[in-house]
Design an enzyme around this catalytic site. Structure first.
Site, PDB file in Angstrom:
ATOM      1  CB  SER A 159      -0.956  -0.051   1.193  1.00 13.33           C
ATOM      2  OG  SER A 159      -1.965   0.913   1.083  1.00 13.33           O
ATOM      3  CG  ASP A 253      -6.920  -2.453  -3.199  1.00 14.01           C
ATOM      4  OD1 ASP A 253      -7.323  -1.357  -2.760  1.00 14.01           O
ATOM      5  OD2 ASP A 253      -5.732  -2.805  -3.136  1.00 14.01           O
ATOM      6  CG  HIS A 283      -5.909  -2.111   0.421  1.00 11.23           C
ATOM      7  ND1 HIS A 283      -5.084  -1.758  -0.621  1.00 11.23           N
ATOM      8  CD2 HIS A 283      -5.352  -1.600   1.544  1.00 11.23           C
ATOM      9  CE1 HIS A 283      -4.068  -1.049  -0.148  1.00 11.23           C
ATOM     10  NE2 HIS A 283      -4.206  -0.941   1.171  1.00 11.23           N
TER      11      HIS A 283
END
Length: 311
Positions: A159, A253, A283
């Site tokens: 991320s 996501d 995610h």
């Protein structure tokens, strides 16, 4: 494309017992909540040969790092992975990603240097990027001391950490060093556009939400330039000459499309790149191995790619 049954079960349980959203809490409480999620939903008790907590010099003071030595280390210098944790540049730390770093060290047969870069909003952009680049330079300069091979350095992150790994790879290319051999980008932030199809389709209800990403951007960037490649690496003038890449995305996501776009752009620039999309996943699933079978398999596959790249 269907949501993985285990992911659906977790999301349904969260919907039935709603907790405060991280973005609705004071930042320090949000950080504590994230630590709790990691402690509850990731695997625990991963064995490791050795860990060492220390600090290294950074552009604005000392940077805490944790160095992991795998169980079967031997006596030779090992390849090394410099890891940047996720959490929107605002939350996350060495503890939230401890289990994942242990697994990468053991599965890939490398040392891992996890970097506790400065967090926003106390330290806004480009503090996290500056610390991350400084850490990779330190690893190369101190390779002999920490028992690693300076010619086999990889960077990785999930991320926001995937964003930092991509950014550091670009900075190192432009500065002609350190020489990075491989970048492992796990559902990375590569752009600041929150109006892609994956943002629209997955805006709410899938763990990371569009409002949450805007909250992270606001905390990290403030009034900063959202087109700066140090926050939006997809906007770099060129991606040529970057390290070989392995890019992971998740079907449900908001960041899916920009991760795929970055993988496609790397390929178009001549960078050897493998893109793997876990269609039924959400995610953050790399830190949810206690709940998702697919997550455990995905970490093993990523570690295998890392090991092969650094062989």
């Amino acid at each position: 494309m269907a949501l993985d049954p285990q992911a659906k079960g977790l999301l349904d349980a969260m919907a039935a017992n709603p907790a405060p959203r991280i973005m609705d809490l004071p930042v320090e409480q949000g950080r504590e909540m994230y630590r709790g999620i990691a402690a509850t939903l990731d695997v625990q008790g991963v064995p490791i040969g050795k860990t060492e907590d220390r600090t290294i010099p950074g552009p604005a003071g000392e940077i805490p790092v944790r160095i992991y030595t795998p169980v079967a280390a031997g006596g030779d210098a090992l390849p090394v992975l410099v890891y940047f944790h996720g959490g929107g540049w605002v939350i996350g730390d060495l503890e939230t990603h401890d289990a994942l770093c242990r697994s990468f060290a053991n599965e890939a047969g490398c040392k891992v240097v996890a970097v506790d870069y400065r967090l926003a909003p106390e330290h806004r952009f480009p503090a996290a990027a500056d610390d991350s680049f400084a850490a990779v330079k330190w690893v190369e300069a101190n390779a002999a001391e920490i028992g690693v091979d300076a010619t086999r350095i990889a960077v990785a992150g999930d991320s926001a950490g995937g964003n930092l790994a991509a950014v550091v790879s670009q900075l190192a290319r432009d500065a002609k060093g350190p020489q990075i051999a491989f970048q492992l980008l796990i559902y990375p932030v590569t752009d600041t556009n929150t109006d892609t199809a994956s943002y629209r389709d997955n805006a709410t209800g899938y763990f990371l939400e569009r409002d949450g990403m805007n909250w992270f951007f606001d905390h990290y960037l403030g009034d900063g330039d959202r087109n700066d490649p140090r926050i939006a690496p997809l906007k770099a003038a060129s991606l040529a000459g970057l390290p070989r890449a392995y890019v992971i995305t998740a079907g449900f996501d908001p960041l899916r499309d920009e991760g795929r776009a970055y993988a496609d752009a790397l390929k178009a620039a001549g960078v050897p790149t493998e893109h793997v999309n876990y269609e039924g996943m959400i995610h953050g699933f790399f830190n949810l191995r206690g709940a998702f079978d697919v997550a455990r398999d995905a970490v093993k596959s990523a570690a295998k790619a890392l090991k092969e790249a650094l062989a």
